[in-house]
Design an enzyme around this catalytic site. Sequence first.
Site, PDB file in Angstrom:
ATOM      1  N   GLU A  33     -10.465 -18.422  41.774  1.00  0.00           N
ATOM      2  CA  GLU A  33      -9.072 -18.863  41.678  1.00  0.00           C
ATOM      3  C   GLU A  33      -8.062 -17.870  42.247  1.00  0.00           C
ATOM      4  O   GLU A  33      -7.219 -17.348  41.514  1.00  0.00           O
ATOM      5  CB  GLU A  33      -8.724 -19.184  40.224  1.00  0.00           C
ATOM      6  CG  GLU A  33      -9.111 -18.111  39.203  1.00  0.00           C
ATOM      7  CD  GLU A  33      -8.660 -18.476  37.788  1.00  0.00           C
ATOM      8  OE1 GLU A  33      -7.470 -18.790  37.609  1.00  0.00           O
ATOM      9  OE2 GLU A  33      -9.489 -18.443  36.863  1.00  0.00           O
TER      10      GLU A  33
ATOM     11  N   HIS B   5     -12.441 -18.824  29.076  1.00  0.00           N
ATOM     12  CA  HIS B   5     -12.723 -17.446  29.498  1.00  0.00           C
ATOM     13  C   HIS B   5     -13.992 -17.075  28.735  1.00  0.00           C
ATOM     14  O   HIS B   5     -13.945 -16.594  27.611  1.00  0.00           O
ATOM     15  CB  HIS B   5     -11.564 -16.505  29.150  1.00  0.00           C
ATOM     16  CG  HIS B   5     -10.363 -16.737  30.015  1.00  0.00           C
ATOM     17  ND1 HIS B   5      -9.236 -15.974  29.954  1.00  0.00           N
ATOM     18  CD2 HIS B   5     -10.118 -17.653  30.988  1.00  0.00           C
ATOM     19  CE1 HIS B   5      -8.339 -16.417  30.842  1.00  0.00           C
ATOM     20  NE2 HIS B   5      -8.859 -17.437  31.470  1.00  0.00           N
TER      21      HIS B   5
ATOM     22  N   ASP C 178     -12.052 -25.895  34.384  1.00  0.00           N
ATOM     23  CA  ASP C 178     -10.836 -25.110  34.616  1.00  0.00           C
ATOM     24  C   ASP C 178     -10.502 -25.201  36.099  1.00  0.00           C
ATOM     25  O   ASP C 178     -11.106 -24.519  36.915  1.00  0.00           O
ATOM     26  CB  ASP C 178     -11.124 -23.652  34.187  1.00  0.00           C
ATOM     27  CG  ASP C 178      -9.914 -22.745  34.331  1.00  0.00           C
ATOM     28  OD1 ASP C 178      -8.822 -23.242  34.656  1.00  0.00           O
ATOM     29  OD2 ASP C 178     -10.083 -21.520  34.129  1.00  0.00           O
TER      30      ASP C 178
ATOM     31  N   HIS D 136       0.893 -18.207  33.033  1.00  0.00           N
ATOM     32  CA  HIS D 136       0.493 -19.072  31.927  1.00  0.00           C
ATOM     33  C   HIS D 136       1.669 -19.932  31.460  1.00  0.00           C
ATOM     34  O   HIS D 136       1.936 -20.074  30.271  1.00  0.00           O
ATOM     35  CB  HIS D 136      -0.082 -18.241  30.771  1.00  0.00           C
ATOM     36  CG  HIS D 136      -1.420 -17.652  31.096  1.00  0.00           C
ATOM     37  ND1 HIS D 136      -1.964 -16.602  30.407  1.00  0.00           N
ATOM     38  CD2 HIS D 136      -2.332 -17.983  32.057  1.00  0.00           C
ATOM     39  CE1 HIS D 136      -3.152 -16.297  30.925  1.00  0.00           C
ATOM     40  NE2 HIS D 136      -3.392 -17.126  31.925  1.00  0.00           N
TER      41      HIS D 136
ATOM     42  N   GLU E 229      -8.096 -23.225  42.289  1.00  0.00           N
ATOM     43  CA  GLU E 229      -9.156 -22.784  41.363  1.00  0.00           C
ATOM     44  C   GLU E 229     -10.270 -23.812  41.269  1.00  0.00           C
ATOM     45  O   GLU E 229     -10.023 -24.989  41.006  1.00  0.00           O
ATOM     46  CB  GLU E 229      -8.561 -22.566  39.962  1.00  0.00           C
ATOM     47  CG  GLU E 229      -9.607 -22.250  38.905  1.00  0.00           C
ATOM     48  CD  GLU E 229      -9.010 -21.907  37.550  1.00  0.00           C
ATOM     49  OE1 GLU E 229      -7.940 -22.446  37.208  1.00  0.00           O
ATOM     50  OE2 GLU E 229      -9.633 -21.094  36.831  1.00  0.00           O
TER      51      GLU E 229
ATOM     52  N   ASP F 188      -2.749 -26.442  36.512  1.00  0.00           N
ATOM     53  CA  ASP F 188      -3.977 -25.765  36.079  1.00  0.00           C
ATOM     54  C   ASP F 188      -4.412 -26.497  34.814  1.00  0.00           C
ATOM     55  O   ASP F 188      -3.768 -26.376  33.771  1.00  0.00           O
ATOM     56  CB  ASP F 188      -3.670 -24.286  35.807  1.00  0.00           C
ATOM     57  CG  ASP F 188      -4.917 -23.469  35.462  1.00  0.00           C
ATOM     58  OD1 ASP F 188      -5.960 -24.067  35.125  1.00  0.00           O
ATOM     59  OD2 ASP F 188      -4.824 -22.228  35.516  1.00  0.00           O
TER      60      ASP F 188
ATOM     61  N   ASP G 133       0.021 -30.050   5.194  1.00  0.00           N
ATOM     62  CA  ASP G 133      -0.998 -31.099   5.037  1.00  0.00           C
ATOM     63  C   ASP G 133      -1.640 -31.592   6.335  1.00  0.00           C
ATOM     64  O   ASP G 133      -2.429 -32.530   6.313  1.00  0.00           O
ATOM     65  CB  ASP G 133      -0.437 -32.335   4.295  1.00  0.00           C
ATOM     66  CG  ASP G 133      -0.252 -32.064   2.814  1.00  0.00           C
ATOM     67  OD1 ASP G 133      -0.825 -31.084   2.316  1.00  0.00           O
ATOM     68  OD2 ASP G 133       0.474 -32.854   2.174  1.00  0.00           O
TER      69      ASP G 133
ATOM     70  N   HIS H  68     -13.235 -15.721  36.247  1.00  0.00           N
ATOM     71  CA  HIS H  68     -13.852 -15.336  34.973  1.00  0.00           C
ATOM     72  C   HIS H  68     -15.072 -16.208  34.766  1.00  0.00           C
ATOM     73  O   HIS H  68     -15.214 -17.263  35.398  1.00  0.00           O
ATOM     74  CB  HIS H  68     -12.838 -15.528  33.830  1.00  0.00           C
ATOM     75  CG  HIS H  68     -12.119 -16.860  33.888  1.00  0.00           C
ATOM     76  ND1 HIS H  68     -12.661 -18.008  33.382  1.00  0.00           N
ATOM     77  CD2 HIS H  68     -10.936 -17.227  34.456  1.00  0.00           C
ATOM     78  CE1 HIS H  68     -11.826 -19.016  33.598  1.00  0.00           C
ATOM     79  NE2 HIS H  68     -10.771 -18.576  34.265  1.00  0.00           N
TER      80      HIS H  68
ATOM     81  N   TYR I 122       1.880 -15.512  44.555  1.00  0.00           N
ATOM     82  CA  TYR I 122       3.098 -15.851  43.811  1.00  0.00           C
ATOM     83  C   TYR I 122       4.249 -14.985  44.319  1.00  0.00           C
ATOM     84  O   TYR I 122       4.197 -13.762  44.218  1.00  0.00           O
ATOM     85  CB  TYR I 122       2.892 -15.617  42.309  1.00  0.00           C
ATOM     86  CG  TYR I 122       1.549 -16.158  41.817  1.00  0.00           C
ATOM     87  CD1 TYR I 122       1.433 -17.466  41.366  1.00  0.00           C
ATOM     88  CD2 TYR I 122       0.402 -15.357  41.858  1.00  0.00           C
ATOM     89  CE1 TYR I 122       0.206 -17.967  40.957  1.00  0.00           C
ATOM     90  CE2 TYR I 122      -0.830 -15.846  41.443  1.00  0.00           C
ATOM     91  CZ  TYR I 122      -0.935 -17.145  40.995  1.00  0.00           C
ATOM     92  OH  TYR I 122      -2.156 -17.635  40.602  1.00  0.00           O
TER      93      TYR I 122
ATOM     94  N   HIS J 112      -3.607 -11.172  39.539  1.00  0.00           N
ATOM     95  CA  HIS J 112      -4.758 -11.405  38.655  1.00  0.00           C
ATOM     96  C   HIS J 112      -6.042 -11.274  39.458  1.00  0.00           C
ATOM     97  O   HIS J 112      -6.011 -11.049  40.659  1.00  0.00           O
ATOM     98  CB  HIS J 112      -4.646 -12.771  37.972  1.00  0.00           C
ATOM     99  CG  HIS J 112      -4.545 -13.943  38.910  1.00  0.00           C
ATOM    100  ND1 HIS J 112      -5.630 -14.442  39.585  1.00  0.00           N
ATOM    101  CD2 HIS J 112      -3.474 -14.720  39.289  1.00  0.00           C
ATOM    102  CE1 HIS J 112      -5.243 -15.484  40.313  1.00  0.00           C
ATOM    103  NE2 HIS J 112      -3.935 -15.664  40.163  1.00  0.00           N
TER     104      HIS J 112
ATOM    105  N   ARG K 258      -1.919 -21.498  43.534  1.00  0.00           N
ATOM    106  CA  ARG K 258      -3.255 -21.083  43.102  1.00  0.00           C
ATOM    107  C   ARG K 258      -4.219 -22.228  43.396  1.00  0.00           C
ATOM    108  O   ARG K 258      -3.843 -23.399  43.265  1.00  0.00           O
ATOM    109  CB  ARG K 258      -3.267 -20.732  41.597  1.00  0.00           C
ATOM    110  CG  ARG K 258      -4.654 -20.317  41.081  1.00  0.00           C
ATOM    111  CD  ARG K 258      -4.610 -19.591  39.709  1.00  0.00           C
ATOM    112  NE  ARG K 258      -4.128 -20.395  38.616  1.00  0.00           N
ATOM    113  CZ  ARG K 258      -2.946 -20.289  38.041  1.00  0.00           C
ATOM    114  NH1 ARG K 258      -2.082 -19.380  38.457  1.00  0.00           N
ATOM    115  NH2 ARG K 258      -2.606 -21.075  37.028  1.00  0.00           N
TER     116      ARG K 258
END
Length: 439
Positions: free
Chosen positions: A385, A362, A272, A244, A409, A261, A40, A355, A389, A351, A407
């Site tokens: 970005e 994205h 972002d 992520h 970005e 992030d 519900d 993007h 790591y 990476h 990072r």
Amino acid sequence: MSNAISKQEFARRRQRLMEQMESDSIAVLPAAREKVRSHDTHYPFRQDSDFAYLSGFPEPDAVMVLIPGRDHGEFVLFCRDKDKAREIWDGYRAGPVGAVNDYGADDAFPIDDIDDILPGMIEGRERVYYAMGRNAEFDKRVMGWINAIRQKVRSGATPPGEFLDLDHFLHDMRLFKSAAEIRLMEKAAGISAEAHCEAMRACAPGVHEFQLEAVIQHYCAVRGGRHPAYTTIVGGGANACVLHYIENKAKLKQGDLVLIDAGCELEGYASDITRTFPVSGRFSKDQRRLYDIVLRAQAAALEAIAPGKHWNDPHEASVRVITEGLVELGLLRGSVQSNIDDGKYKDFYMHRIGHWLGMDVHDVGDYKVGGEWRVLEPGMVMTVEPGLYVAADNTDVDARWRGIGIRIEDDVLITKDGYRVLSSGAPKEIADIEAMMAQ
Ligand code: GLY
Ligand code: MN
Ligand code: MN
């Protein structure tokens, strides 16, 4: 969805799209569906970006149809009928009258009548633009309407002979942002940048990752960016090496860095932003060294952004600076060029530089055209970005580097003369971060 985009702009978008459609064609685009979260209760509804881009219509259970050259109107909207009882429970519905008056539809019908009406609109058109394969349930309905026409061939009906993809034109339009879209994206990035500042000020050893997430979300929501554009990532220490990471459960420790992030969505447009800063407010010497590499990589990438440059230029610039830095500090052995050529740098920077950014975080738009990296043009918005790591279990490097993830970005608009950073409100220079955290 948005008052910030005028009715005229929505109409211009539809017009431009219809001008690119082949003759004698019809386009069918379904709205997003509501998704059940638990019995519900639903996830907050978010309109499909293509549907929203062309209509601004915010409701589920709707289908838009574009029929270039149709005498009775080119933009047809099927939507939920007005329903007093349902509206008491679930809220306002525009209904077909509202679809015409408030959303510029030339013609509108209750969604429950679509099986009776739409086949008649498709019949006689040579081509159907429809993004097959995204929504299995709706694919079946489209095939049902086509088959309904096929069954009437002997009574003179002509079914369409061709299915075409609308995405290519539509997504190319979405890639180039209008002045109104840029204003929204700048506002979204500004709010998110401020939220990152709030998180820096709220950070201290013992605070949990989810508490910084809450600071960010609270700040964005209060400023009107109620929904995050994606799930917020708050990773302390080695958690920052999970690209992520969204568990956000750990307690932040003195001596660690924390990577955030996060970006809000405003009126359907995403921001972002990533910042990485010391939990205690002061970078250690080793953290400073790695951080400085990422900062310089980002600066080099930004310098490679201008109209006429290629999509891949900023990425290559960042790879070079990161690899040079890793060789200099001894995390990579051998020459810079050999580490680039054999991809060894990917152990630390796995990476790409970024993007496209827009309604989707994205965002849509091709990265290559005719087999070549796309040429950058004014009005495109992208993220920049770079990251570095060092896995906690990487025994190839000195122990002091392990478990550090960084990072940085930003959201960047390509302009006539170069670029503009939309997210500059969040500090990234070491001195500026330390000053902000000391407040
Ligand atoms: N937040 C997802 C990304 O940076 O691409
Ligand atoms: Mn991000
Ligand atoms: Mn990103």
